[in-house]
Write a protein that holds these residues in place. Structure first.
Motif, PDB file in Angstrom:
ATOM      1  N   ASP A 136      57.128  55.700  46.674  1.00  0.00           N
ATOM      2  CA  ASP A 136      57.736  55.854  45.351  1.00  0.00           C
ATOM      3  C   ASP A 136      56.867  55.176  44.299  1.00  0.00           C
ATOM      4  O   ASP A 136      55.928  54.458  44.606  1.00  0.00           O
ATOM      5  CB  ASP A 136      59.156  55.275  45.339  1.00  0.00           C
ATOM      6  N   TYR A 137      57.197  55.415  43.029  1.00  0.00           N
ATOM      7  CA  TYR A 137      56.413  54.886  41.916  1.00  0.00           C
ATOM      8  C   TYR A 137      57.092  53.654  41.337  1.00  0.00           C
ATOM      9  O   TYR A 137      58.301  53.660  41.064  1.00  0.00           O
ATOM     10  CB  TYR A 137      56.228  55.952  40.841  1.00  0.00           C
ATOM     11  N   VAL A 138      56.306  52.606  41.160  1.00  0.00           N
ATOM     12  CA  VAL A 138      56.827  51.346  40.635  1.00  0.00           C
ATOM     13  C   VAL A 138      55.932  50.880  39.499  1.00  0.00           C
ATOM     14  O   VAL A 138      54.776  51.284  39.381  1.00  0.00           O
ATOM     15  CB  VAL A 138      56.889  50.266  41.737  1.00  0.00           C
ATOM     16  N   GLU A 139      56.485  50.021  38.682  1.00  0.00           N
ATOM     17  CA  GLU A 139      55.702  49.432  37.600  1.00  0.00           C
ATOM     18  C   GLU A 139      54.881  48.267  38.134  1.00  0.00           C
ATOM     19  O   GLU A 139      55.372  47.453  38.910  1.00  0.00           O
ATOM     20  CB  GLU A 139      56.632  48.960  36.483  1.00  0.00           C
ATOM     21  N   PHE A 140      53.608  48.205  37.706  1.00  0.00           N
ATOM     22  CA  PHE A 140      52.720  47.135  38.148  1.00  0.00           C
ATOM     23  C   PHE A 140      52.144  46.451  36.911  1.00  0.00           C
ATOM     24  O   PHE A 140      51.662  47.124  35.992  1.00  0.00           O
ATOM     25  CB  PHE A 140      51.577  47.705  38.993  1.00  0.00           C
ATOM     26  N   GLN A 141      52.207  45.129  36.915  1.00  0.00           N
ATOM     27  CA  GLN A 141      51.618  44.405  35.799  1.00  0.00           C
ATOM     28  C   GLN A 141      51.252  42.982  36.212  1.00  0.00           C
ATOM     29  O   GLN A 141      51.964  42.334  36.957  1.00  0.00           O
ATOM     30  CB  GLN A 141      52.555  44.388  34.592  1.00  0.00           C
ATOM     31  N   MET A 142      50.098  42.541  35.695  1.00  0.00           N
ATOM     32  CA  MET A 142      49.637  41.171  35.862  1.00  0.00           C
ATOM     33  C   MET A 142      49.107  40.693  34.517  1.00  0.00           C
ATOM     34  O   MET A 142      48.339  41.401  33.862  1.00  0.00           O
ATOM     35  CB  MET A 142      48.540  41.083  36.928  1.00  0.00           C
ATOM     36  N   HIS A 143      49.518  39.501  34.116  1.00  0.00           N
ATOM     37  CA  HIS A 143      49.157  38.985  32.796  1.00  0.00           C
ATOM     38  C   HIS A 143      48.418  37.653  32.926  1.00  0.00           C
ATOM     39  O   HIS A 143      48.726  36.831  33.801  1.00  0.00           O
ATOM     40  CB  HIS A 143      50.396  38.794  31.923  1.00  0.00           C
ATOM     41  N   ASP A 144      47.442  37.470  32.047  1.00  0.00           N
ATOM     42  CA  ASP A 144      46.697  36.213  31.952  1.00  0.00           C
ATOM     43  C   ASP A 144      46.089  35.784  33.293  1.00  0.00           C
ATOM     44  O   ASP A 144      46.155  34.620  33.688  1.00  0.00           O
ATOM     45  CB  ASP A 144      47.589  35.094  31.406  1.00  0.00           C
ATOM     46  N   VAL A 145      45.475  36.749  33.972  1.00  0.00           N
ATOM     47  CA  VAL A 145      44.773  36.444  35.218  1.00  0.00           C
ATOM     48  C   VAL A 145      43.460  35.743  34.858  1.00  0.00           C
ATOM     49  O   VAL A 145      42.650  36.264  34.095  1.00  0.00           O
ATOM     50  CB  VAL A 145      44.494  37.717  36.027  1.00  0.00           C
ATOM     51  N   LYS A 146      43.221  34.561  35.426  1.00  0.00           N
ATOM     52  CA  LYS A 146      42.028  33.782  35.104  1.00  0.00           C
ATOM     53  C   LYS A 146      40.841  34.226  35.953  1.00  0.00           C
ATOM     54  O   LYS A 146      40.983  34.467  37.153  1.00  0.00           O
ATOM     55  CB  LYS A 146      42.289  32.296  35.331  1.00  0.00           C
ATOM     56  N   ALA A 147      39.670  34.309  35.319  1.00  0.00           N
ATOM     57  CA  ALA A 147      38.446  34.698  36.019  1.00  0.00           C
ATOM     58  C   ALA A 147      37.249  34.051  35.331  1.00  0.00           C
ATOM     59  O   ALA A 147      37.342  33.600  34.182  1.00  0.00           O
ATOM     60  CB  ALA A 147      38.294  36.215  36.031  1.00  0.00           C
ATOM     61  N   ASN A 148      36.122  34.008  36.018  1.00  0.00           N
ATOM     62  CA  ASN A 148      34.880  33.519  35.416  1.00  0.00           C
ATOM     63  C   ASN A 148      33.698  34.219  36.059  1.00  0.00           C
ATOM     64  O   ASN A 148      33.804  34.791  37.153  1.00  0.00           O
ATOM     65  CB  ASN A 148      34.762  31.998  35.517  1.00  0.00           C
ATOM     66  N   TYR A 149      32.559  34.164  35.362  1.00  0.00           N
ATOM     67  CA  TYR A 149      31.368  34.924  35.772  1.00  0.00           C
ATOM     68  C   TYR A 149      30.116  34.161  35.363  1.00  0.00           C
ATOM     69  O   TYR A 149      30.013  33.671  34.236  1.00  0.00           O
ATOM     70  CB  TYR A 149      31.394  36.278  35.064  1.00  0.00           C
ATOM     71  N   HIS A 150      29.150  34.069  36.274  1.00  0.00           N
ATOM     72  CA  HIS A 150      27.849  33.474  36.005  1.00  0.00           C
ATOM     73  C   HIS A 150      26.776  34.502  36.377  1.00  0.00           C
ATOM     74  O   HIS A 150      26.854  35.099  37.456  1.00  0.00           O
ATOM     75  CB  HIS A 150      27.630  32.215  36.851  1.00  0.00           C
ATOM     76  N   TRP A 151      25.774  34.666  35.522  1.00  0.00           N
ATOM     77  CA  TRP A 151      24.719  35.626  35.840  1.00  0.00           C
ATOM     78  C   TRP A 151      23.416  35.275  35.119  1.00  0.00           C
ATOM     79  O   TRP A 151      23.391  34.458  34.198  1.00  0.00           O
ATOM     80  CB  TRP A 151      25.162  37.052  35.498  1.00  0.00           C
ATOM     81  N   LEU A 152      22.325  35.897  35.581  1.00  0.00           N
ATOM     82  CA  LEU A 152      21.014  35.786  34.956  1.00  0.00           C
ATOM     83  C   LEU A 152      20.646  37.105  34.293  1.00  0.00           C
ATOM     84  O   LEU A 152      21.093  38.176  34.730  1.00  0.00           O
ATOM     85  CB  LEU A 152      19.933  35.435  35.992  1.00  0.00           C
ATOM     86  N   GLU A 153      19.829  37.021  33.247  1.00  0.00           N
ATOM     87  CA  GLU A 153      19.293  38.221  32.600  1.00  0.00           C
ATOM     88  C   GLU A 153      17.782  38.065  32.431  1.00  0.00           C
ATOM     89  O   GLU A 153      17.320  37.069  31.872  1.00  0.00           O
ATOM     90  CB  GLU A 153      19.946  38.458  31.237  1.00  0.00           C
ATOM     91  N   PHE A 154      17.041  39.037  32.940  1.00  0.00           N
ATOM     92  CA  PHE A 154      15.595  39.103  32.750  1.00  0.00           C
ATOM     93  C   PHE A 154      15.330  40.041  31.579  1.00  0.00           C
ATOM     94  O   PHE A 154      15.817  41.181  31.569  1.00  0.00           O
ATOM     95  CB  PHE A 154      14.914  39.603  34.022  1.00  0.00           C
ATOM     96  N   VAL A 155      14.569  39.572  30.599  1.00  0.00           N
ATOM     97  CA  VAL A 155      14.474  40.233  29.299  1.00  0.00           C
ATOM     98  C   VAL A 155      13.044  40.646  28.987  1.00  0.00           C
ATOM     99  O   VAL A 155      12.098  39.889  29.255  1.00  0.00           O
ATOM    100  CB  VAL A 155      14.992  39.305  28.178  1.00  0.00           C
ATOM    101  N   VAL A 156      12.874  41.843  28.419  1.00  0.00           N
ATOM    102  CA  VAL A 156      11.620  42.257  27.815  1.00  0.00           C
ATOM    103  C   VAL A 156      11.967  42.949  26.502  1.00  0.00           C
ATOM    104  O   VAL A 156      12.966  43.673  26.417  1.00  0.00           O
ATOM    105  CB  VAL A 156      10.816  43.198  28.740  1.00  0.00           C
ATOM    106  N   GLY A 157      11.175  42.689  25.452  1.00  0.00           N
ATOM    107  CA  GLY A 157      11.533  43.256  24.160  1.00  0.00           C
ATOM    108  C   GLY A 157      10.407  43.201  23.152  1.00  0.00           C
ATOM    109  O   GLY A 157       9.332  42.658  23.421  1.00  0.00           O
ATOM    110  N   VAL A 158      10.679  43.764  21.983  1.00  0.00           N
ATOM    111  CA  VAL A 158       9.743  43.744  20.864  1.00  0.00           C
ATOM    112  C   VAL A 158      10.474  43.250  19.624  1.00  0.00           C
ATOM    113  O   VAL A 158      11.697  43.362  19.514  1.00  0.00           O
ATOM    114  CB  VAL A 158       9.140  45.148  20.587  1.00  0.00           C
TER     115      VAL A 158
END
Length: 212
Positions: A136-158
């Motif tokens: 059957d179909y039900v309502e699904f909801q989650m609020h204010d779920v905490k998360a974090n992210y760390h990453w590197l960026e290699f860059v080339v540009g002008v």
């Protein structure tokens, strides 16, 4: 006499080479910039970011930089029937290196590296999510779920001077995730500053800069 004459001629043909001393000051100023790509994403899509940067010029060779922004998303997935919302700050810190032969040219070609981090909360909602057990179909909801992210960026540009203190430029970026915490809802759909999760590791900016 002949030997002395030959020796004098050889001495007159010698050229003295002196190494040019770079008299450019160590601190050459700083610049502030705005990324137009994130603004376009916000205007025409369901996610994007407002981003600005502060960059210091050291001898026209090294450019320590801080990038700060606010990423947000308000997206609906037709397949999963899920609505995803988030909005949070993010930051990057790193350095660009001018790889032009003439470091003091008004145009620059550079490579660089960034470390980036964001801590954010998100909401996930669906009015009619199908229960895999009962069907059957039900309502699904989650609020204010905490998360974090760390990453590197290699860059080339002008970066190019267009008029007085105004400059335009672009950068291409390859992103590499270091570690993360998606909270209790599985993989988050969008990460502020990083973009959509999945196989997308490439990104870019178009920078409008004022150099002082």
């Amino acid at each position: 006499m002949l030997i002395c004459s030959i020796g004098l001629q050889a001495q007159t043909k010698k050229k003295i080479f002196t190494e040019e001393v770079d008299t450019i000051p160590f601190f050459r100023g700083f610049s502030v910039s705005l990324d137009a790509v994130g603004l376009a994403q916000m205007a025409f899509g369901n996610y994007g970011q407002y981003e600005g940067a502060l960059r210091v010029n050291l001898k026209d060779k090294y450019f320590p930089i801080i990038e700060l922004g606010w990423g947000k998303a308000n997206a609906y997935d037709e397949i999963t029937k899920l609505t995803y919302k988030t909005g949070a700050p993010y930051g990057r810190i790193g350095c660009d290196f001018n790889i032009m032969k003439n470091k003091h040219d008004i145009h620059r070609l550079y490579g660089g590296l960034r470390y980036a981090f964001t801590s954010y909360k998100f909401d996930v909602f669906s009015p009619d999510l199908k229960d895999p057990v009962w069907g059957d179909y039900v309502e699904f909801q989650m609020h204010d779920v905490k998360a974090n992210y760390h990453w590197l960026e290699f860059v080339v540009g002008v970066d190019a001077k267009v008029w007085k203190c105004f400059r335009l430029g672009w950068s291409a970026r390859y992103k590499r995730r270091l570690f993360h915490n998606d909270g209790d809802a599985g993989n988050t759909w969008y990460v502020p500053g990083y973009g959509k999760q999945g196989n997308m590791r490439l990104g870019g900016t178009f920078n409008i800069t004022i150099e002082l």
